[in-house]
Design an enzyme around this catalytic site. Structure first.
Site, short mmCIF file in Angstrom:
data_model
loop_
_atom_site.label_atom_id
_atom_site.label_comp_id
_atom_site.label_asym_id
_atom_site.label_seq_id
_atom_site.Cartn_x
_atom_site.Cartn_y
_atom_site.Cartn_z
N TYR A 298 0.83 -1.22 0.00
CA TYR A 298 0.00 0.00 0.00
C TYR A 298 0.86 1.27 0.00
O TYR A 298 0.53 2.27 -0.62
CB TYR A 298 -0.96 -0.02 1.19
CG TYR A 298 -2.20 -0.86 0.91
CD1 TYR A 298 -2.26 -2.19 1.32
CD2 TYR A 298 -3.25 -0.34 0.17
CE1 TYR A 298 -3.38 -2.97 1.03
CE2 TYR A 298 -4.38 -1.12 -0.12
CZ TYR A 298 -4.42 -2.44 0.31
OH TYR A 298 -5.52 -3.21 0.00
N ARG B 24 1.84 1.88 -3.45
CA ARG B 24 0.73 2.47 -4.21
C ARG B 24 0.53 3.93 -3.83
O ARG B 24 0.25 4.78 -4.68
CB ARG B 24 -0.56 1.67 -3.97
CG ARG B 24 -0.56 0.31 -4.66
CD ARG B 24 -1.79 -0.49 -4.32
NE ARG B 24 -3.01 0.11 -4.87
CZ ARG B 24 -4.23 -0.28 -4.49
NH1 ARG B 24 -4.37 -1.19 -3.55
NH2 ARG B 24 -5.30 0.28 -5.03
N HIS C 264 -14.58 3.06 -0.76
CA HIS C 264 -13.61 2.02 -0.39
C HIS C 264 -12.43 2.59 0.39
O HIS C 264 -11.35 1.99 0.42
CB HIS C 264 -13.13 1.28 -1.65
CG HIS C 264 -14.23 0.46 -2.27
ND1 HIS C 264 -14.19 0.04 -3.58
CD2 HIS C 264 -15.41 0.01 -1.76
CE1 HIS C 264 -15.29 -0.65 -3.84
NE2 HIS C 264 -16.06 -0.69 -2.77
N CYS D 88 0.70 2.72 16.47
CA CYS D 88 -0.24 3.74 16.92
C CYS D 88 0.33 4.47 18.14
O CYS D 88 0.84 3.84 19.06
CB CYS D 88 -1.56 3.05 17.30
SG CYS D 88 -2.74 4.09 18.16
N CYS E 188 -2.14 3.44 21.41
CA CYS E 188 -2.23 2.11 22.05
C CYS E 188 -1.08 1.19 21.63
O CYS E 188 -1.00 0.06 22.09
CB CYS E 188 -3.56 1.46 21.70
SG CYS E 188 -3.60 0.81 20.01
N GLY F 67 -15.30 4.44 -15.80
CA GLY F 67 -14.12 3.61 -15.53
C GLY F 67 -14.28 2.61 -14.41
O GLY F 67 -13.40 2.47 -13.57
N THR F 68 -15.41 1.89 -14.41
CA THR F 68 -15.54 0.82 -13.42
C THR F 68 -16.08 -0.44 -14.08
O THR F 68 -16.90 -0.39 -14.99
CB THR F 68 -16.47 1.23 -12.25
OG1 THR F 68 -16.54 0.15 -11.31
CG2 THR F 68 -17.86 1.60 -12.71
N SER F 69 -15.58 -1.59 -13.61
CA SER F 69 -16.04 -2.87 -14.17
C SER F 69 -17.41 -3.24 -13.61
O SER F 69 -18.08 -4.12 -14.12
CB SER F 69 -15.03 -3.97 -13.85
OG SER F 69 -14.83 -4.03 -12.43
P1 OAD Z 1 -11.42 -2.53 -12.20
O1 OAD Z 1 -9.97 -2.69 -12.35
O2 OAD Z 1 -12.28 -3.70 -11.80
O3 OAD Z 1 -12.10 -1.96 -13.53
C1 OAD Z 1 -11.53 -0.83 -14.16
C2 OAD Z 1 -12.47 -0.44 -15.30
O4 OAD Z 1 -11.94 0.72 -15.91
C3 OAD Z 1 -12.60 -1.50 -16.38
O5 OAD Z 1 -13.96 -1.62 -16.74
C4 OAD Z 1 -11.76 -0.94 -17.54
O6 OAD Z 1 -12.34 -1.30 -18.80
C5 OAD Z 1 -11.92 0.54 -17.32
N1 OAD Z 1 -10.83 1.35 -17.83
C6 OAD Z 1 -9.51 1.08 -17.85
N2 OAD Z 1 -8.81 2.13 -18.35
C7 OAD Z 1 -9.74 3.09 -18.65
C8 OAD Z 1 -9.67 4.41 -19.18
N3 OAD Z 1 -8.50 4.97 -19.52
N4 OAD Z 1 -10.83 5.11 -19.34
C9 OAD Z 1 -12.03 4.57 -19.00
N5 OAD Z 1 -12.17 3.32 -18.49
C10 OAD Z 1 -11.03 2.60 -18.32
O7 OAD Z 1 -11.61 -1.33 -11.15
P2 OAD Z 1 -12.92 -0.92 -10.37
O8 OAD Z 1 -14.15 -1.16 -11.17
O9 OAD Z 1 -12.71 0.45 -9.84
O10 OAD Z 1 -12.31 -2.64 -4.26
O11 OAD Z 1 -12.87 -1.97 -9.14
C11 OAD Z 1 -13.84 -1.82 -8.14
C12 OAD Z 1 -13.24 -2.33 -6.89
O12 OAD Z 1 -12.71 -3.64 -7.09
C13 OAD Z 1 -12.05 -1.54 -6.38
O13 OAD Z 1 -12.46 -0.38 -5.71
C14 OAD Z 1 -11.46 -2.54 -5.41
C15 OAD Z 1 -11.58 -3.81 -6.24
O14 OAD Z 1 -11.84 -4.92 -5.41
C16 OAD Z 1 -11.70 -2.53 -3.04
O15 OAD Z 1 -10.51 -2.25 -2.95
C17 OAD Z 1 -12.61 -2.77 -1.88
#
Ligand code: OAD
Length: 261
Positions: free
Chosen positions: A69, A72, A121, A157, A160, A197-199
């Site tokens: 982390y 990152r 998250h 911490c 504690c 940009g989310t899956s």
């Molecule tokens: P993912 O890595 O699952 O999905 C990323 C999405 O972004 C995919 O649909 C890609 O097609 C799309 N993508 C990639 N590059 C892009 C770009 N330049 N422009 C637009 N879209 C693009 O990431 P998340 O959906 O954010 O949870 O994942 C959701 C959660 O899964 C995260 O927050 C994390 C993980 O488990 C926790 O950490 C609790």
């Protein structure tokens, strides 16, 4: 905007009063931040995210998890918001109400100027004590780079003496109640939701667009590829967020440029 759907999207967006922008890792991809499932590169290629992003993983090897982390976080501190973050921040100056809800743990929305961002998250910038929960003030300087094999001893911490853990939601953990309820309320009351940009595979966050859709909002997705949300969205604009968003939002509101201000 060449996309034939765009004129309908523009019409809906221009008359929107209560907008939710729901983002995932794809909005930060063009800032050089690996999407969640690509983050296991280099030192950590032989680990699965599920090994590192879990309470059990931290208990098993706190130095490996803290090292991952911190690497990152160092990457995020070196990164800059991209035109998608800037366009989203600028959108808020053209509409009565824009609520940014993100699954991301970086602070690129805030650094582009978005306020009141709801982090479903958690955040890389909000570590806390794994034992008593007290916030741990991170040093201003950029984080130490993990040692050769990626390990870094987490701090202790000050109250504690417990181990400090990343302030992110791990697999199997509950989402922060305040942020989740606020995000669900914003979606319920929205008339337009922009999903970027989310899956759409991780729940309950992935349920936000559906709440907006069921409440009668127009739901538009911007994604480089197909996602689990395609069928639910009224419009799917395919392409990189850093290009599609500034083009779409500047066509709707000429004051939006997507450039840093
Ligand atoms: P993912 O890595 O699952 O999905 C990323 C999405 O972004 C995919 O649909 C890609 O097609 C799309 N993508 C990639 N590059 C892009 C770009 N330049 N422009 C637009 N879209 C693009 O990431 P998340 O959906 O954010 O949870 O994942 C959701 C959660 O899964 C995260 O927050 C994390 C993980 O488990 C926790 O950490 C609790």
């Amino acid at each position: 905007m060449k996309d034939p759907l765009a004129s309908e999207v523009l019409r809906e967006l221009r008359k929107a009063q209560r907008v939710v922008v729901f983002t995932g890792a794809g909005v930060s991809a063009e800032s050089g931040i690996a999407t969640f499932r690509d983050a296991l590169t280099g030192l950590w290629t032989h680990f699965r995210a599920e090994d590192l992003a879990t309470p059990e993983g931290f208990q098993r090897d706190p130095e490996l998890v803290w090292g991952w982390y911190e690497a990152r976080r160092a990457q995020v501190l070196r990164a800059r918001p991209n035109p998608a973050h800037h366009a989203i921040a600028q959108l808020a100056t053209h509409l009565p109400r824009v609520t940014v809800v993100t699954q991301n743990v970086d602070d690129l929305h805030e650094r582009a100027g978005s306020a009141g961002v709801l982090h479903l998250h958690g955040s890389l910038h909000a570590p806390r004590c794994a034992r008593c929960g007290a916030r741990y003030p991170l040093p201003e300087a950029s984080p130490q780079e993990p040692s050769g094999e990626g390990r870094l001893a987490p701090p202790r911490c000050g109250l504690c003496g417990g181990l400090v853990r990343p302030g992110v939601v791990w697999f199997g953990e509950m989402l922060p109640e305040r942020e989740l309820v606020a995000a669900q309320r914003a979606a319920l009351g929205s008339d337009f939701l922009l999903c970027v940009g989310t899956s759409g595979v991780v729940w309950p966050a992935a349920g936000i667009p559906g709440i907006a859709r069921d409440a009668g909002a127009t739901v538009v997705q911007v994604n480089a590829d197909a996602s689990d949300l395609d069928a639910l969205c009224h419009f799917n604009l395919r392409g990189p967020a850093g290009e599609v968003l500034p083009a779409l939002l500047s066509a709707a509101f000429p004051g939006v440029t997507g450039e840093a201000r």
